[in-house]
Design a protein around this motif. Structure first.
Motif, PDB file in Angstrom:
ATOM      1  N   LEU A   6      41.840 -10.766   0.951  1.00  0.00           N
ATOM      2  CA  LEU A   6      43.420 -11.292   1.732  1.00  0.00           C
ATOM      3  C   LEU A   6      42.667 -11.013   3.251  1.00  0.00           C
ATOM      4  O   LEU A   6      42.999 -11.684   4.115  1.00  0.00           O
ATOM      5  N   MET A  11      38.960 -17.442   6.805  1.00  0.00           N
ATOM      6  CA  MET A  11      39.992 -18.579   6.319  1.00  0.00           C
ATOM      7  C   MET A  11      39.414 -19.806   6.740  1.00  0.00           C
ATOM      8  O   MET A  11      40.409 -20.718   7.177  1.00  0.00           O
ATOM      9  N   ARG A  12      38.251 -20.128   6.353  1.00  0.00           N
ATOM     10  CA  ARG A  12      37.823 -21.594   6.755  1.00  0.00           C
ATOM     11  C   ARG A  12      37.335 -22.103   5.590  1.00  0.00           C
ATOM     12  O   ARG A  12      36.321 -21.370   4.969  1.00  0.00           O
ATOM     13  N   PRO A  13      37.663 -23.301   5.148  1.00  0.00           N
ATOM     14  CA  PRO A  13      37.039 -23.941   4.076  1.00  0.00           C
ATOM     15  C   PRO A  13      35.540 -24.233   4.282  1.00  0.00           C
ATOM     16  O   PRO A  13      35.090 -24.414   5.386  1.00  0.00           O
ATOM     17  N   ARG A  14      34.612 -23.962   3.256  1.00  0.00           N
ATOM     18  CA  ARG A  14      33.102 -24.188   3.448  1.00  0.00           C
ATOM     19  C   ARG A  14      32.626 -25.607   3.038  1.00  0.00           C
ATOM     20  O   ARG A  14      33.435 -26.363   2.257  1.00  0.00           O
TER      21      ARG A  14
ATOM     22  N   ILE B  26      47.697 -16.795  -5.278  1.00  0.00           N
ATOM     23  CA  ILE B  26      48.492 -15.291  -4.405  1.00  0.00           C
ATOM     24  C   ILE B  26      48.798 -15.787  -2.941  1.00  0.00           C
ATOM     25  O   ILE B  26      48.004 -16.332  -2.162  1.00  0.00           O
ATOM     26  N   ARG B  66      46.622 -29.705  -6.065  1.00  0.00           N
ATOM     27  CA  ARG B  66      45.363 -30.333  -5.173  1.00  0.00           C
ATOM     28  C   ARG B  66      44.883 -29.004  -4.497  1.00  0.00           C
ATOM     29  O   ARG B  66      43.481 -28.917  -4.166  1.00  0.00           O
ATOM     30  N   THR B  75      46.499 -23.570   3.442  1.00  0.00           N
ATOM     31  CA  THR B  75      46.345 -22.816   4.803  1.00  0.00           C
ATOM     32  C   THR B  75      46.515 -21.484   4.747  1.00  0.00           C
ATOM     33  O   THR B  75      46.355 -20.863   5.909  1.00  0.00           O
ATOM     34  N   SER B  76      47.288 -20.730   3.782  1.00  0.00           N
ATOM     35  CA  SER B  76      47.246 -19.285   3.705  1.00  0.00           C
ATOM     36  C   SER B  76      47.198 -18.838   2.246  1.00  0.00           C
ATOM     37  O   SER B  76      47.285 -19.951   1.359  1.00  0.00           O
ATOM     38  N   GLY B  77      46.976 -17.464   2.043  1.00  0.00           N
ATOM     39  CA  GLY B  77      46.708 -17.136   0.537  1.00  0.00           C
ATOM     40  C   GLY B  77      45.254 -17.341   0.104  1.00  0.00           C
ATOM     41  O   GLY B  77      44.506 -17.780   0.433  1.00  0.00           O
ATOM     42  N   ARG B  78      45.417 -17.165  -1.240  1.00  0.00           N
ATOM     43  CA  ARG B  78      44.138 -17.081  -2.070  1.00  0.00           C
ATOM     44  C   ARG B  78      44.352 -17.732  -3.431  1.00  0.00           C
ATOM     45  O   ARG B  78      45.562 -17.756  -3.951  1.00  0.00           O
ATOM     46  N   ARG B  80      42.304 -17.743  -7.196  1.00  0.00           N
ATOM     47  CA  ARG B  80      41.422 -17.088  -7.875  1.00  0.00           C
ATOM     48  C   ARG B  80      41.107 -17.755  -9.245  1.00  0.00           C
ATOM     49  O   ARG B  80      42.016 -17.877 -10.060  1.00  0.00           O
ATOM     50  N   ASP B  85      36.939 -15.988  -6.301  1.00  0.00           N
ATOM     51  CA  ASP B  85      37.848 -16.336  -5.214  1.00  0.00           C
ATOM     52  C   ASP B  85      37.485 -18.021  -4.954  1.00  0.00           C
ATOM     53  O   ASP B  85      36.161 -18.021  -4.439  1.00  0.00           O
ATOM     54  N   PHE B  88      38.492 -21.617  -0.797  1.00  0.00           N
ATOM     55  CA  PHE B  88      37.863 -22.576   0.105  1.00  0.00           C
ATOM     56  C   PHE B  88      36.676 -23.292  -0.385  1.00  0.00           C
ATOM     57  O   PHE B  88      35.743 -23.802   0.245  1.00  0.00           O
ATOM     58  N   LEU B  89      36.237 -23.026  -1.748  1.00  0.00           N
ATOM     59  CA  LEU B  89      35.037 -23.668  -2.251  1.00  0.00           C
ATOM     60  C   LEU B  89      35.445 -25.076  -2.280  1.00  0.00           C
ATOM     61  O   LEU B  89      36.478 -25.701  -2.642  1.00  0.00           O
TER      62      LEU B  89
END
Lengths: 564, 374
Positions: A6, A11-14, B26, B66, B75-78, B80, B85, B88-89
């Protein structure tokens, strides 16, 4: 570990390969529109503020313009002829469109086809026909009672013919999107037919009426061919630009007149966008389509009107066709094909027609690819930032830019000594690119409409199966949009064949389009040859349109199974 | 036993908690401009589990789905999946299959081509892809429709093609976005059981979004009830129904009567409109606290007015709805609006006619009591 992720991970989309492809395409779209639309227009603007020797002139050029009565008179002439044409065309087109959409007259398909005819002809054609009928040697000249067709009368009469289809198409769309339940409700409330027409039909199509008026007005103000051929000593803005640039070689004043020409066009464009938005807001997704019932009291007069209008449209084309086959108008009315032996009148001969066909075909093929790809990227590509919105706006700008202004902007930009792209000047390429940009917007809107009808999740489904977006584009998007793609291609082809205004500044000795040849032959007093060339152009465009219909029908049959 | 939302993850039964969760959400948040679509959402899904996001439209359930699919990253958090993780893939680098509300079947491709759409590349030689398509069409029972195009199929058949297509790549996670809402009621009921049995047969971890509580109750291992971008409760269908964690859940899931009350003494009593009612759930609440009380129609016990048991409320029947299997009786009991479910054959014996007198008993252990500050 989860805490570490965390805190530490970016925090950026790839970017995926799909997104990279979309971004690259967007960059290409931006580059194309910047290079071939925005920068030439910018060059035009800058030029209007320059002195003859390249210094900064401030508003001096505009002051000269405003204090030259002849130039101001031209602006006024443009405005009133355009307004008068619109006032004549819109009610006529409304009645015609009403007959096509709200009545039960027979032969609707034929009336629709005839109505489209002026779209396929160069705007010079009706002007030439008017001259045959009412010109100095016209056979109906006595009808004018001493008046002259060379001037406002000829311009308005020819423009009415030329603008009619555009108005009918817009009003047909407005009238065919009526909700039958409104009419049922009005009838249940015992409203009379007249009252229903006033309270339901007219309000329902008022934005269509605004659009039609605006479009006709713009077409007239920006058209060059008709005033050139039949305007005589009657100056309008479009011929003034040409005169300043080609006649007087005064590019700065040309740029000023171009900007003045841009003002009514941009104003009309903004008004039309407003009307379109209002119309979209009145749409109800659950409207029940209206099915007209036969009613002789309404259908018979409308049928008569349609017959008269259709015969007039056919008659005007017929006069031009006949004139092109006459040995020496009006003294020797023997028929001949000599006027089609273009080599006798113009060194390029038939070559200019074949050149036009080649240029229009290139514009159609390349232009359709660019238009569709750009529309796709703008609809389905990245939406963040200002770039997509700006590009979307830029794609609608050409609709507001008269061909003459765009052509002038192209000379000023590409012919500038410092521009490395100057090598394009005088080539086929510049004519092709100019035609694509000039007619960009309609194709863009067609593509956007088609793409919006597709399920918005196609790309997501593809991505979830790890299929790259360009494969989904090729296997699904393009096949689904083939009718629209065909329509864009034919639209570009027909317009590139018939346009005069955009290319009149840009052709070279080796690259003279047929439409320009018509102007030249008419200038040289060879009206019959000019009419013959205009008919040859019409022959090509009608063939293209028929090919589109045949291909469309074939496509419809091939894809019938999956259209369900 | 339901737990407050924040502790829901921790309160999972011990047997499942031992296995590593397959999917973890998360502290996930999502903002569109100034609009907050998701507030710090936490959730974990066990391997092979069928979890449903349930809530009214605009509650954030589709946004969360989505986000899990990577179509609209949070925009925040994770997030898995299988220990990786994936927050942001891009979607193409994740491992999921998805069925959209519209199905998004490719209209110009046949059923076979649709299902085979993702079966490309070296991992799927032609013969193997063909075999896989045949296998999938067999599973969804559409082997005889293979050559048809989507427009030639019924809604239910299209839905199955979409399901077969989503499962073709053998994804670890199946996402269903309102998969049944475009179908009519009978097909919908039938298909949801089919989806459930298929999911259990394949053991694929599944997340479904729906606004239809019956659908959610019918197929899910666990339901995530959402409202206004937050998770209200995570629990099995029984937990969510019998022990709602908030007034929102109590009102949203199933039917209930609702009234305001104040905690009275001794502990375990509330007073509503002057009626003193025993309520087990009020025991731990402070005297004088304002509460909202719910009770399910099937828990309201009706009696003849002249045979009212001690402590029963008396009232008047205001309306009677005949629903086939049950009758729903609306009762006005001294200012308390009550809804009771009664078997149709008992209506006569109770004398429950509109305008008639009736007695109602509200069992103490059936009253759902929530502090009213929410």
């Amino acid at each position: 570990m989860s805490d570490g992720a965390l805190a530490g991970a970016p925090m950026r989309p790839r970017l995926s390969a799909d997104q990279k492809a979309m971004r690259a395409s967007l960059a290409l779209a931006v580059a194309f529109l910047a290079l071939f639309l925005v920068m030439p227009l910018a060059a035009l603007f800058l030029r209007a503020f320059e002195t003859a020797d390249g210094g900064f002139a401030g508003l001096a050029n505009f002051r000269t313009y405003a204090t030259t009565p002849a130039l101001l008179a031209a602006a006024w002439n443009s405005l009133w002829t355009a307004a008068l044409t619109a006032v004549i065309v819109v009610p006529l087109a409304f009645a015609y469109a009403y007959a096509l959409t709200r009545s039960c007259i027979p032969f609707k398909a034929a009336f629709r086809a005839v109505m489209m005819l002026p779209l396929l002809a160069p705007s010079l054609l009706p002007a030439l026909a008017m001259i045959y009928l009412f010109g100095n040697q016209g056979m109906l000249r006595w009808m004018l009672g001493g008046g002259s067709i060379y001037g406002p009368m000829g311009i308005v009469a020819s423009q009415v013919f030329y603008c009619f289809p555009a108005a009918v198409i817009i009003l047909s769309v407005a009238l065919s999107s009526a909700d039958a339940r409104l009419y049922e409700a009005a009838a249940a409330l015992k409203a009379s037919r007249l009252r229903i027409f006033h309270t339901v039909t007219l309000p329902g199509s008022r934005y269509g009426l605004v659009s039609a008026f605006v479009v006709v007005f713009t077409l007239v103000v920006t058209d060059f061919g008709i005033p050139k051929v039949i305007g005589g000593q009657f100056p309008v803005l479009a011929t003034d630009v040409y005169k300043q640039v080609v006649g007087l070689q005064d590019f700065n004043m040309g740029a000023v007149v171009g900007i003045v020409l841009l003002v009514p066009a941009v104003g009309a464009f903004l008004l039309d966008r407003w009307a379109t938005r209002q119309r979209a807001a009145t749409f109800s997704g659950r409207a029940v389509p209206l099915r007209p019932e036969p009613r002789p009291a309404r259908d018979r007069p409308l049928l008569v009107l349609c017959l008269v209008v259709a015969l007039l449209l056919l008659g005007i084309v017929g006069v031009a066709a006949w004139g092109s086959l006459i040995r020496f108008w009006p003294y020797n009315l023997a028929l001949t094909l000599d006027n089609y032996d273009f080599g006798r009148f113009d060194s390029a001969g038939w070559g200019s027609l074949w050149f036009s066909v080649r240029m229009a075909a290139l514009a159609a093929v390349i232009g359709t690819a660019i238009v569709f790809l750009v529309a796709y990227v703008l609809e389905r590509g990245p939406q963040e930032g200002a770039l997509p919105a700006l590009t979307r706006f830029a794609a609608t700008v050409p609709l507001a830019v008269p061909g003459l202004v765009l052509g002038l902007a192209y000379i000023l930009f590409f012919n500038h000594p410092a521009n490395p792209l100057g090598v394009l000047y005088g080539t086929t390429a510049i004519l092709v690119v100019n035609s694509i940009v000039h007619f960009y917007t309609v194709g863009h809107l067609t593509a956007v409409t088609a793409i919006r009808q597709l399920d918005p999740e196609f790309e997501s489904v593809g991505a979830s199966m790890r299929v790259p977006v360009w494969i989904t584009f090729g296997r699904v998007t393009v096949p689904m949009c083939l009718p629209a793609i065909l329509e864009i291609a034919i639209y570009l082809f027909v317009n590139a064949m018939t346009t005069v205004s955009a290319v009149i500044f840009l052709y070279g000795p080796e690259t003279k389009p047929a439409s320009v040849a018509v102007v030249h032959m008419d200038e040289a007093g060879q009206a019959s040859a000019a009419a013959a060339m205009a008919m040859a152009i019409l022959g090509v465009t009608v063939s293209a349109k028929l090919a589109q219909l045949a291909l469309g029908a074939l496509l419809g049959r091939l894809t019938q199974r999956w259209r369900g | 036993m339901a737990a407050p939302p924040d502790a829901a993850v921790a309160a999972r039964p011990a047997s499942n908690a031992a296995a590593a969760p397959y999917l973890e959400v998360i502290e996930v948040g999502k903002q569109f401009g100034t609009f907050v679509a998701l507030h710090r959402v936490n959730l974990s899904v066990q391997p092979g589990e069928f979890v449903t996001f349930l809530g009214p439209s605009g509650c954030g359930k589709t946004t969360l789905l989505r986000g899990i699919a990577g179509l609209d990253p949070p925009t925040s958090g994770r997030i898995r999946q299988a220990g990786r993780d994936i927050t942001f893939l891009p979607p193409a680098e994740r491992d999921f299959g998805i069925v959209f509300q519209s199905y998004a079947l490719f209209p110009n491709l046949s059923v076979t081509q649709n299902v085979a759409y993702g079966l490309r590349g070296p991992a799927w030689p032609k013969a193997r892809a063909r075999q896989r398509v045949a296998e999938l069409l067999d599973i969804v029972g559409l082997s005889d429709q293979a050559a048809k195009y989507p427009a030639q199929l019924s809604g239910g058949q299209q839905q199955r093609v979409a399901l077969a297509r989503a499962l073709a790549n053998e994804p670890g996670l199946l996402l269903l976005d309102e998969p049944l809402s475009a179908l009519d009621a009978i097909v919908r009921q039938h298909l949801r059981q089919e989806i459930r049995s298929l999911q259990q047969r394949l053991g694929v971890t599944t997340v479904m979004v729906t606004h239809d509580q019956e659908e959610a109750m019918g197929v899910s291992d666990r339901i995530v009830v959402m409202a206004r971008g937050r998770i209200e409760q995570i629990g099995t269908p029984a937990e969510v129904y019998d022990a709602p964690a908030s007034p929102f859940v109590a009102a949203f899931i199933g039917h209930s009567s609702r009234f305001e009350a104040v905690v009275d003494s001794p502990p375990g009593f509330v007073v509503a409109r002057g009626h003193r009612l025993a309520a087990t759930a009020a025991r731990s609440l402070l005297y004088g606290a304002r509460v909202t009380v719910f009770i399910r129609p099937e828990h309201v016990l009706l009696h003849r007015a002249d045979a009212a048991p001690p402590g029963a409320l008396t009232g008047r029947v205001t309306a009677l709805e005949y629903l086939g299997a049950v009758c729903r009786v609306s009762v006005e009991a001294g200012g308390l609006p009550l809804l009771a479910a009664v078997a149709p054959q008992e209506i006569g014996a109770l004398g429950a006619m509109p305008g008639g007198e009736i007695a109602a008993v509200l069992p103490a252990d059936r009253l759902l009591v929530f502090p009213a500050d929410e």
